[in-house]
Design an enzyme around this catalytic site. Structure first.
Site, PDB file in Angstrom:
ATOM      1  N   HIS A   4      -2.458   7.753   6.705  1.00 40.66           N
ATOM      2  CA  HIS A   4      -1.453   8.625   6.072  1.00 40.66           C
ATOM      3  C   HIS A   4      -2.101   9.891   5.515  1.00 40.66           C
ATOM      4  O   HIS A   4      -1.534  10.978   5.613  1.00 40.66           O
ATOM      5  CB  HIS A   4      -0.730   7.903   4.934  1.00 40.66           C
ATOM      6  N   CYS A  33       5.678  -0.241   7.393  1.00 38.19           N
ATOM      7  CA  CYS A  33       5.343   0.920   6.579  1.00 38.19           C
ATOM      8  C   CYS A  33       6.555   1.308   5.742  1.00 38.19           C
ATOM      9  O   CYS A  33       7.680   1.317   6.250  1.00 38.19           O
ATOM     10  CB  CYS A  33       4.931   2.075   7.493  1.00 38.19           C
ATOM     11  N   LEU A  34       6.319   1.638   4.481  1.00 40.08           N
ATOM     12  CA  LEU A  34       7.416   2.066   3.621  1.00 40.08           C
ATOM     13  C   LEU A  34       8.052   3.365   4.125  1.00 40.08           C
ATOM     14  O   LEU A  34       9.198   3.643   3.807  1.00 40.08           O
ATOM     15  CB  LEU A  34       6.920   2.233   2.185  1.00 40.08           C
ATOM     16  N   GLY A  58       0.839  -1.193   0.000  1.00 42.73           N
ATOM     17  CA  GLY A  58       0.000   0.000   0.000  1.00 42.73           C
ATOM     18  C   GLY A  58       0.874   1.243   0.000  1.00 42.73           C
ATOM     19  O   GLY A  58       1.996   1.221   0.504  1.00 42.73           O
ATOM     20  N   GLN A 110       2.828   9.895   1.265  1.00 36.37           N
ATOM     21  CA  GLN A 110       4.153   9.293   1.435  1.00 36.37           C
ATOM     22  C   GLN A 110       5.131   9.677   0.328  1.00 36.37           C
ATOM     23  O   GLN A 110       6.335   9.546   0.503  1.00 36.37           O
ATOM     24  CB  GLN A 110       4.034   7.766   1.505  1.00 36.37           C
ATOM     25  N   HIS A 162      -4.679   1.739   7.370  1.00 30.82           N
ATOM     26  CA  HIS A 162      -3.299   2.219   7.505  1.00 30.82           C
ATOM     27  C   HIS A 162      -3.021   3.333   6.494  1.00 30.82           C
ATOM     28  O   HIS A 162      -2.490   4.386   6.843  1.00 30.82           O
ATOM     29  CB  HIS A 162      -2.344   1.032   7.299  1.00 30.82           C
ATOM     30  N   GLU A 163      -3.404   3.112   5.236  1.00 33.28           N
ATOM     31  CA  GLU A 163      -3.145   4.113   4.193  1.00 33.28           C
ATOM     32  C   GLU A 163      -4.009   5.361   4.382  1.00 33.28           C
ATOM     33  O   GLU A 163      -3.549   6.476   4.144  1.00 33.28           O
ATOM     34  CB  GLU A 163      -3.347   3.510   2.797  1.00 33.28           C
TER      35      GLU A 163
END
Length: 168
Positions: A138, A92-93, A46, A51, A134-135
């Site tokens: 962000h 997470c990225l 994701g 991000q 989660h996304e």
């Protein structure tokens, strides 16, 4: 398409609340394509526009093993369908190399626009529901580390800061 730079915690730009997408254009679709390329290259499941330092309410996901189920959510609106919480070790990225247990509802409904600007609604369960929440966090300037203890969060901040200084 291009692989975009992913912002890393504790970069303050990750705390920016994203603005709604007012129109789905060719530029929007190019951004979506670049976000998929970036997410797959990372690799991840994701990626929110926040991000990659684009503060618009747009995210991409694909939890398949073979990158065959790409999903696009523009201006997603979530509703909890089942308040029962699931426990997942989230990564997470933007917080590379760290995984922490987070509790989130296991079933959510979402209404959003697709890559063509068409409105859709669907119910998501399990990992898809967790990933979407989660996304969406962000897009609201939140990170999964906000769900863990301040001590653990500070430890992660210190370790990432040290590795970022060594790279830069």
């Amino acid at each position: 398409m291009a692989v975009l730079e992913i912002l890393e915690f504790p970069d303050p730009r990750l705390r920016t609340k994203a603005a709604s997408v007012t129109e789905v254009t060719n530029d929007t679709r190019r951004l979506i394509d670049s976000m998929f390329e970036t997410m797959y290259a990372a690799p991840g499941i994701g990626l929110a526009a926040t991000q990659v330092n684009v503060h618009r309410r747009l995210l991409v996901m694909d939890i398949s093993e073979d990158q065959s189920e790409p999903l696009v959510f523009i201006n997603p609106k979530l509703t909890v369908v089942n308040a029962e919480l699931g426990e997942y070790d989230e990564g997470c990225l933007s917080v590379p190399g760290f995984y922490e247990t987070v509790h989130r509802p296991l079933c959510v409904a979402v209404t959003a626009l697709d890559r063509e600007g068409k409105r859709f609604s669907k119910e998501l369960n399990g990992l898809l529901a967790i990933c979407l929440q989660h996304e969406c966090d962000h897009l609201d300037g939140k990170l999964f580390v906000d769900y863990i203890s301040p001590l653990k969060r500070q430890r992660i901040r210190n370790k990432l800061g040290k590795s970022q200084r060594h790279r830069g």
